[in-house]
Motif scaffolding. Sequence first.
Motif, PDB file in Angstrom:
ATOM      1  N   GLY A 178      12.766 -26.302  44.920  1.00  0.00           N
ATOM      2  CA  GLY A 178      13.643 -27.269  45.443  1.00  0.00           C
ATOM      3  C   GLY A 178      13.193 -28.717  44.661  1.00  0.00           C
ATOM      4  O   GLY A 178      12.416 -28.630  44.130  1.00  0.00           O
ATOM      5  N   THR A 179      13.744 -30.011  45.087  1.00  0.00           N
ATOM      6  CA  THR A 179      13.329 -31.070  44.538  1.00  0.00           C
ATOM      7  C   THR A 179      12.437 -31.919  45.165  1.00  0.00           C
ATOM      8  O   THR A 179      11.385 -32.336  44.381  1.00  0.00           O
ATOM      9  CB  THR A 179      14.673 -32.115  44.416  1.00  0.00           C
ATOM     10  N   ASP A 180      12.190 -32.111  46.283  1.00  0.00           N
ATOM     11  CA  ASP A 180      11.075 -32.465  47.150  1.00  0.00           C
ATOM     12  C   ASP A 180      10.538 -31.553  48.044  1.00  0.00           C
ATOM     13  O   ASP A 180      11.241 -31.117  49.139  1.00  0.00           O
ATOM     14  CB  ASP A 180      11.816 -33.863  47.933  1.00  0.00           C
ATOM     15  N   LEU A 181       9.359 -31.280  47.834  1.00  0.00           N
ATOM     16  CA  LEU A 181       8.739 -30.410  48.510  1.00  0.00           C
ATOM     17  C   LEU A 181       7.533 -31.027  49.433  1.00  0.00           C
ATOM     18  O   LEU A 181       7.186 -32.013  49.207  1.00  0.00           O
ATOM     19  CB  LEU A 181       7.787 -29.239  47.415  1.00  0.00           C
ATOM     20  N   LEU A 182       7.549 -30.365  50.662  1.00  0.00           N
ATOM     21  CA  LEU A 182       6.560 -30.831  51.641  1.00  0.00           C
ATOM     22  C   LEU A 182       5.625 -29.538  52.089  1.00  0.00           C
ATOM     23  O   LEU A 182       5.956 -28.412  52.436  1.00  0.00           O
ATOM     24  CB  LEU A 182       7.279 -31.317  53.069  1.00  0.00           C
ATOM     25  N   TRP A 183       4.405 -29.686  51.720  1.00  0.00           N
ATOM     26  CA  TRP A 183       3.313 -28.696  51.850  1.00  0.00           C
ATOM     27  C   TRP A 183       2.386 -28.999  52.926  1.00  0.00           C
ATOM     28  O   TRP A 183       2.006 -30.056  52.867  1.00  0.00           O
ATOM     29  CB  TRP A 183       2.824 -28.197  50.534  1.00  0.00           C
ATOM     30  N   GLU A 184       1.763 -28.215  53.531  1.00  0.00           N
ATOM     31  CA  GLU A 184       0.524 -28.170  54.542  1.00  0.00           C
ATOM     32  C   GLU A 184      -0.594 -28.084  53.799  1.00  0.00           C
ATOM     33  O   GLU A 184      -0.754 -27.154  52.639  1.00  0.00           O
ATOM     34  CB  GLU A 184       0.641 -27.128  55.460  1.00  0.00           C
ATOM     35  N   GLN A 185      -1.509 -28.893  53.715  1.00  0.00           N
ATOM     36  CA  GLN A 185      -2.733 -29.047  52.957  1.00  0.00           C
ATOM     37  C   GLN A 185      -3.367 -27.769  53.262  1.00  0.00           C
ATOM     38  O   GLN A 185      -4.286 -27.297  52.292  1.00  0.00           O
ATOM     39  CB  GLN A 185      -3.558 -30.018  53.445  1.00  0.00           C
ATOM     40  N   SER A 186      -3.228 -27.042  54.361  1.00  0.00           N
ATOM     41  CA  SER A 186      -4.091 -25.843  54.849  1.00  0.00           C
ATOM     42  C   SER A 186      -3.688 -24.679  54.229  1.00  0.00           C
ATOM     43  O   SER A 186      -4.116 -23.591  54.427  1.00  0.00           O
ATOM     44  CB  SER A 186      -4.416 -25.833  56.388  1.00  0.00           C
ATOM     45  N   ALA A 187      -2.619 -24.579  53.480  1.00  0.00           N
ATOM     46  CA  ALA A 187      -1.906 -23.543  53.099  1.00  0.00           C
ATOM     47  C   ALA A 187      -2.987 -22.762  51.988  1.00  0.00           C
ATOM     48  O   ALA A 187      -3.618 -23.366  51.305  1.00  0.00           O
ATOM     49  CB  ALA A 187      -0.560 -23.725  52.240  1.00  0.00           C
TER      50      ALA A 187
END
Length: 231
Positions: free
Chosen positions: A170-179
């Motif tokens: 995708g173009t804008d990604l949202l990740w959890e830091q704990s991944a």
Amino acid sequence: DSSLTYAWQCRTSSNTACSGISDGTDQNVTYQAYSLAIGEYTISLTITASGGYSSSASTTLKVFQATITRPAGQDVTFPNTLSAQLLGSSSTNGIIDGTLSYAWQCFTNEAMTTACSGINIQTAMNVTYPASTFGIGDYWIKLTISKTGFSSSDSIKLTTVNASFYCKQGTDLLWEQSASSFKIEFGILDNPDMSQYSFTQLSGPSIGINASSITQNWGAGTFEYGNYSFK
């Protein structure tokens, strides 16, 4: 006349026998261009008749070579969004005086018999074809360098491809830091065979990247909280 004999000789500018060229005894001779190195030669013919009478004549043969120096001696693939710059040169070793003429031609077939539609012959020593000059596909570019009485050609194959990039995540990604892992992978529309890439980080706390890969993988703890951008 069967009573005549013929003797052809090839001599270099230093009056030595031409390497790899045998003296001919036929009425007519053919010298293959690849048999002679770049340089100037004297070709002489002596015709002898019965009774010992003879007559001689000579001419100067000059050999030079046209070369596409960029890219040199190889085919090239490039995105149709970029301009293609080709450089030409002529190896004359000073044997041909005056101005040489250059002609760049574009063809759509390997036999170079079908000219590219809408692409004019270019007459500069070097040529740049602007982006979008070519459609997607294969083209053959031929350079002919000439002067009155002399000409030489070289050619290369150009393959233009669609290099439209997209990010598979995708173009804008949202990740959890704990991944436990993070991944960015780019694709190229209509052209899975491109082999050179440049990946850079534009903003955010510095992290390790693989600058020449289309795929980036990171492990747990790579990212701090914040915003990152990549190209």
